[in-house]
Design a protein around this motif. Structure first.
Motif, short mmCIF file in Angstrom:
data_model
loop_
_atom_site.label_atom_id
_atom_site.label_comp_id
_atom_site.label_asym_id
_atom_site.label_seq_id
_atom_site.Cartn_x
_atom_site.Cartn_y
_atom_site.Cartn_z
N UNK A 115 -31.52 -10.03 9.73
CA UNK A 115 -30.12 -9.37 9.91
C UNK A 115 -30.88 -7.98 10.69
N UNK A 116 -31.52 -7.54 10.98
CA UNK A 116 -31.88 -6.05 11.80
C UNK A 116 -33.23 -6.37 12.36
N UNK A 117 -33.02 -4.93 13.07
CA UNK A 117 -34.66 -5.09 13.64
C UNK A 117 -35.05 -3.53 13.83
N UNK A 118 -36.37 -3.70 13.61
CA UNK A 118 -36.95 -1.84 14.04
C UNK A 118 -37.09 -2.11 15.42
N UNK A 119 -36.98 -1.13 16.06
CA UNK A 119 -37.43 -0.50 17.48
C UNK A 119 -38.07 0.90 17.78
N UNK A 120 -39.89 0.61 17.98
CA UNK A 120 -40.42 1.68 18.32
C UNK A 120 -40.82 1.73 19.98
#
Length: 344
Positions: A115-120
């Motif tokens: 339900x969420x995401x990591x952004x780099x």
């Protein structure tokens, strides 16, 4: 489709239990990095291939971007000195965390679950950690493409015109608002690639979809970083988001956290997080942090893991001893020194 079913199955790149082969294979498609197992076999070279480590990596080009599905099968840490692209990681199960290694108040960090995401973003060093059983879909976007689309959005007044990795929100909430719209487009892109299988040239329609996916990412990032948000994002953070915040506080309670730090880590605004805490927990994020720290102090004192109340308090970020004594007595019915005396 079952979320644990490997995506992009027709685009298999690598399957291995060898740590060195895994590192070199993934580096060839993404960027150079260090790969560290974090389980019981983390420091035993003779145990390579045991402990559950089993890399599976699928990759499909999608016009100017690339889609990945990857799973290490065990608890690992990845460190990169910098990337020449943007990387969005969407856990399909398990949990993943990221920080830029700063260690101070300005450190960008976050944790993502389903339900969420990591952004780099590009240019910065990143440390990424993956719990066992964390298969994830990843979107790899060239920096130049993000820059072009951000410039166009900025000129149209639809998003900020920031470049590179500055000001990014490390976590996106994919359950509502702009984040949910991005996730829906990502699913369409995955389905499109899987429908094509290993077919040849990417159709023109797919190129348009890839650009739309990047635009949607920019919109979600703009909202999560404090830009104008749709009404759904201005509302209280939902239960899932608050649960991520609770977990983040428990894992980082020894650090100098602020409400803004916690909000950024779970990809929502400060007011939305405060409203979510009030709605679902009946307290503020800082009150929750204080409670967690008090319990950690009590655990250390009860277990004899600290020589003094001062040592335990400093370990968990409670530097005002007079205030600690009052709050500790209110919480546990005795002074911290009384707890310590029972262990001697």
């Amino acid at each position: 489709m079952n979320v644990l079913t490997p995506r992009l199955a027709a685009h298999r790149l690598l399957a291995t239990t060898d740590l060195d082969e895994a590192r070199e294979g993934v580096a060839g498609e993404l960027c150079p990095h260090d790969l560290f197992p974090r389980g019981r076999w983390a420091h035993d070279d003779d145990e390579r291939g045991r402990g559950g480590f089993s890399l599976r990596h699928h990759r499909a080009p999608f016009a100017e971007v690339a889609l990945h599905w990857i799973d290490y099968g065990s608890d690992v840490e990845v460190r990169v000195a910098g990337m020449p692209f943007w990387l969005v990681q969407v856990p399909l199960a398990g949990a993943a965390s990221v920080d830029d290694g700063g260690g101070g108040r300005g450190t960008r960090r976050g944790v993502a679950v389903v339900g969420s995401a990591l952004v780099c973003g590009p240019g910065s060093p990143w440390r990424m950690r993956y719990a066992p059983g964390t298969p994830r879909v990843m979107l790899q976007v060239p920096s130049a493409l993000v820059h072009r689309r951000r410039e166009m959005a900025g000129l149209a007044g639809l998003a900020g015109r920031a470049t590179a990795g500055a000001g990014i929100a490390p976590v996106l909430d994919l359950t509502t608002g702009a984040g949910a719209a991005f996730r829906r487009l990502l699913d369409v892109a995955l389905d499109d690639v899987e429908a094509l299988g290993s077919a040849g040239p990417v159709p023109l329609a797919t190129r348009s979809l890839a650009v739309a996916l990047v635009d949607s990412l920019i919109s979600a990032q703009h909202a999560a970083s404090g830009g104008e948000e749709p009404g759904a994002l201005r509302a209280a953070a939902n239960r899932s988001c608050v649960a991520r915040a609770v977990r983040y506080v428990e894992e980082h309670c020894d650090e100098p956290l602020t409400t803004a730090d916690i909000a950024a880590a779970v990809g929502v605004g400060v007011r939305a997080l405060q409203a979510g805490y009030a709605q679902h927990l009946g307290e503020t994020p800082m009150a929750h942090l204080r409670t967690v720290r008090l319990h950690r102090v009590r655990e250390d004192l009860s277990a004899g893991a600290a020589e003094s109340v001062t040592e335990a308090a400093a370990r968990w970020g409670l530097t005002h001893l007079g205030r600690l004594s009052v709050q500790y007595r209110e919480a546990f019915g005795e002074s911290p020194s009384a707890t310590l005396r029972r262990t001697r």
